[in-house]
Write an enzyme that holds these catalytic residues in place. Structure first.
Site, short mmCIF file in Angstrom:
data_model
loop_
_atom_site.label_atom_id
_atom_site.label_comp_id
_atom_site.label_asym_id
_atom_site.label_seq_id
_atom_site.Cartn_x
_atom_site.Cartn_y
_atom_site.Cartn_z
N SER A 81 0.92 -1.18 0.00
CA SER A 81 -0.08 0.09 -0.09
C SER A 81 0.83 1.33 -0.01
O SER A 81 2.03 1.37 0.47
CB SER A 81 -0.86 0.00 1.21
OG SER A 81 -1.66 1.14 1.26
N HIS A 121 -7.52 -3.72 4.82
CA HIS A 121 -6.89 -2.37 4.83
C HIS A 121 -7.64 -1.11 3.88
O HIS A 121 -7.92 -0.14 4.05
CB HIS A 121 -5.40 -2.34 4.43
CG HIS A 121 -4.94 -0.80 3.84
ND1 HIS A 121 -5.14 -0.35 2.64
CD2 HIS A 121 -4.16 -0.14 4.48
CE1 HIS A 121 -4.47 0.62 2.57
NE2 HIS A 121 -3.86 1.02 3.83
N ASN A 122 -7.96 -1.87 2.62
CA ASN A 122 -8.49 -1.17 1.85
C ASN A 122 -10.03 -0.89 2.00
O ASN A 122 -10.70 0.36 1.74
CB ASN A 122 -8.67 -1.74 0.25
CG ASN A 122 -7.19 -1.28 -0.36
OD1 ASN A 122 -6.59 -1.44 0.06
ND2 ASN A 122 -7.35 -1.73 -1.91
N GLU A 147 -9.84 1.96 4.54
CA GLU A 147 -9.62 3.15 3.61
C GLU A 147 -11.02 3.64 2.90
O GLU A 147 -11.11 5.03 3.03
CB GLU A 147 -8.76 2.90 2.46
CG GLU A 147 -8.36 3.60 1.30
CD GLU A 147 -7.47 3.20 0.16
OE1 GLU A 147 -6.47 2.66 0.47
OE2 GLU A 147 -7.77 3.15 -0.86
N LYS A 196 -4.41 -6.92 3.29
CA LYS A 196 -4.46 -5.70 2.36
C LYS A 196 -6.06 -5.30 2.11
O LYS A 196 -6.36 -4.20 1.78
CB LYS A 196 -3.65 -6.10 1.16
CG LYS A 196 -3.80 -4.70 0.19
CD LYS A 196 -3.39 -3.58 0.69
CE LYS A 196 -3.26 -2.27 -0.21
NZ LYS A 196 -3.65 -2.22 -1.40
C1 6PG Z 1 -3.20 1.46 -1.52
C2 6PG Z 1 -4.67 1.83 -2.14
C3 6PG Z 1 -4.81 1.13 -3.49
C4 6PG Z 1 -5.93 1.09 -4.10
C5 6PG Z 1 -6.58 2.66 -4.65
C6 6PG Z 1 -7.83 2.69 -5.20
O1 6PG Z 1 -3.27 0.89 -0.42
O2 6PG Z 1 -2.32 2.11 -1.98
O3 6PG Z 1 -5.56 0.88 -1.30
O4 6PG Z 1 -4.38 -0.20 -3.46
O5 6PG Z 1 -6.23 0.22 -5.28
O6 6PG Z 1 -6.76 3.40 -3.33
O7 6PG Z 1 -8.84 2.02 -4.69
P1 6PG Z 1 -10.35 2.04 -5.31
O8 6PG Z 1 -10.26 2.26 -6.73
O9 6PG Z 1 -11.09 0.82 -5.08
O10 6PG Z 1 -10.84 3.21 -4.63
#
Ligand code: 6PG
Length: 478
Positions: free
Chosen positions: A130, A187-188, A191, A184
């Site tokens: 990430s 994590h997303n 996010e 991960k």
């Molecule tokens: C990271 C992010 C990355 C992710 C983007 C877009 O940890 O660097 O999580 O992996 O792909 O943030 O995610 P979305 O297109 O699903 O919003």
């Protein structure tokens, strides 16, 4: 071809290219390969001076340039492209070699691939990475799964290129097979929740204060000096203060209000449903993106649905801003608490033995959700590694408890004013639900038994029961 490269990267789009440069900058000899050689060539032309790259045109030469046990990082699109590269790579490898998938793979795919490669004597490491392009180059957060044995030789290299916080690498062994990609994924999901909560806070400030994007940006910048300090708050301040060159308007005001996703949030919610873990913050965030993109429904609703709302009347601006800040913090703790519950549930289901405190530690730097308060989460799991609920750790009970009145005010004001705050309000509902002495779930159980003889358990004694609802209403032990 001398087999001298210590690590290889295949797939040199921006993430792979930056990872390769990061390895090279840390003194590793890096074999590089891409489906079309032009990308390999441009990497060597543009970044060759940063370190020792060994470019290859064919996969066979690429593999031959690697010292054993070979360590090959695949950085291609998740899904079919990853399988295609693995299929090309595997026949060229030998027992003990390590294949690393650093893309955003879905963890069941990682479990499948790990099993298939293990049968051939190869290690397959599905790893979360990430931090976007910037992180890949200057230090990402890295979440590797796979065998412990693979981590012994791969781990030090990954730790070297990862972000560091207080000298500690943002990389650690996560657990067997799909554990790294699972973490991960969560994590997303977090996010998504974090971003939705920030968006709701922005909307409330905008509507409550009638403030401009730039003014709200300054509030976020101020928040970034306290408990909320994090990458996402920092970039929010920046984005909100950005002016669109074409129109001179605030940039955020010219962006179409339909949020997209590549799918990791959806996977997180699907898995939450499979495991029966209420990750309501992540789910609300994911559905809020879906709602924003529901164009025909929004058009129909805009024309037809009444509001009957009372606009926000903010008399004490500073107090309102502080209330929103507290609501954001509390809702954020709920989202993390739920995400860590999901990790615990999956870890138990798959036998991964994931150390949640260590996950919070490697998320402190490099990744998108990096934040000051992750230290507090690590400390909470250090106090009690079997902690049943992060929210119930004494630090968080106080931190959330002290902001509770503000949180309730904000959710009530949003409802009265007709401002959608799904993640704020559902997080508060979760908080009240999880702390309730008794829930109306009892009524649901009674209804299920009434119409479908689905049985229920009693609070006062052991056993499973059914009531003869359509007969004499006597109770039987099922
Ligand atoms: C990271 C992010 C990355 C992710 C983007 C877009 O940890 O660097 O999580 O992996 O792909 O943030 O995610 P979305 O297109 O699903 O919003």
């Amino acid at each position: 071809m001398t087999a001298r490269a210590q690590i290889g990267v295949t797939g040199l789009a921006v993430m792979g290219r930056n990872l390769a440069r990061n390895f090279a900058r840390h003194g590793y000899t890096v074999a590089v390969h891409n489906r079309s050689f032009a990308k390999t060539q441009s990497l060597v032309d543009e970044a060759g001076s940063e370190g020792d790259f060994v470019p290859s045109e064919s996969m066979a030469d690429f593999v031959a340039s690697l010292a054993r046990p070979r360590k090959v990082v695949i950085m291609v699109k998740a899904g079919a492209a990853t399988d295609a590269v693995i299929d090309e790579l595997v026949p060229l490898l030998e027992s003990g070699d390590i294949v690393v998938d650093a893309g955003n793979a879905h963890f069941p795919d990682t479990i499948r691939r790990e099993e298939a490669l293990a049968a051939k004597g190869l290690h397959f490491v599905g790893t979360g990475v990430s931090g976007g392009e910037e992180g890949a180059l200057n230090g990402p957060s890295i979440m590797p799964g796979g065998t412990r044995e693979s981590y012994e030789s791969l781990g030090p290299i990954l730790e070297a290129i990862s972000a560091k916080v207080d000298g500690t690498p943002c990389c650690t062994y996560v657990g067997p097979n799909g554990a790294g990609h699972f973490v991960k994924m969560v994590h997303n999901g977090i996010e998504y929740a974090d971003m939705q909560l920030i968006a709701e806070a922005y909307d409330l400030l905008k509507q409550g204060l009638g403030a401009s994007a730039a003014e709200i940006g300054q509030i976020f910048a101020e928040w970034n000096t306290g408990d909320l300090e994090s990458f996402l708050i920092e970039i929010t301040a920046d984005v909100l203060q950005h002016v669109d060159a074409a129109t001179g308007s605030a940039f955020v005001d010219v962006v179409l209000d339909q949020a997209e996703q590549k799918g990791t949030g959806r996977w997180t919610v699907q898995n939450g449903l499979d495991l029966g873990v209420p990750i309501t913050g992540i789910a609300e965030a994911t559905f809020a993106r879906a709602l924003s993109g529901s164009v025909p429904q929004r058009e129909a609703a805009r024309a037809a649905l009444r509001a009957d709302a009372t606009p926000l009347q903010v008399t004490d601006r500073a107090a309102f801003i502080e209330d929103v800040r507290q609501a954001l913090y509390a809702s954020k703790v709920v989202a993390y608490s739920q995400g860590f519950d999901q990790i615990a549930a999956a870890s138990a289901e798959h036998g991964w033995d994931i150390d949640r405190g260590a996950m919070a530690r490697i998320w402190r730097g490099g990744c998108i959700i990096r934040a000051r308060f992750l230290n507090r989460i690590t400390e909470a799991y250090e106090r009690d590694q079997d902690l049943a609920l992060l929210l119930a750790d004494p630090y968080f009970t106080d931190a959330v408890g002290n902001g509770l009145a503000a949180w309730r005010r904000v959710v009530a004001q949003a409802a009265t004013a007709g401002i959608p705050a799904p993640a704020f309000s559902s997080s508060l509902a979760y908080y009240d639900g999880v702390r309730a002495d008794r829930l109306p779930a009892a009524l649901i159980q009674a209804q299920r038994d009434f119409f479908g003889a689905h049985t229920y358990r009693r609070a006062d004694r052991e056993g499973t029961f059914h009531t003869e609802w359509s007969a004499d209403r006597s109770e039987q032990e099922a």
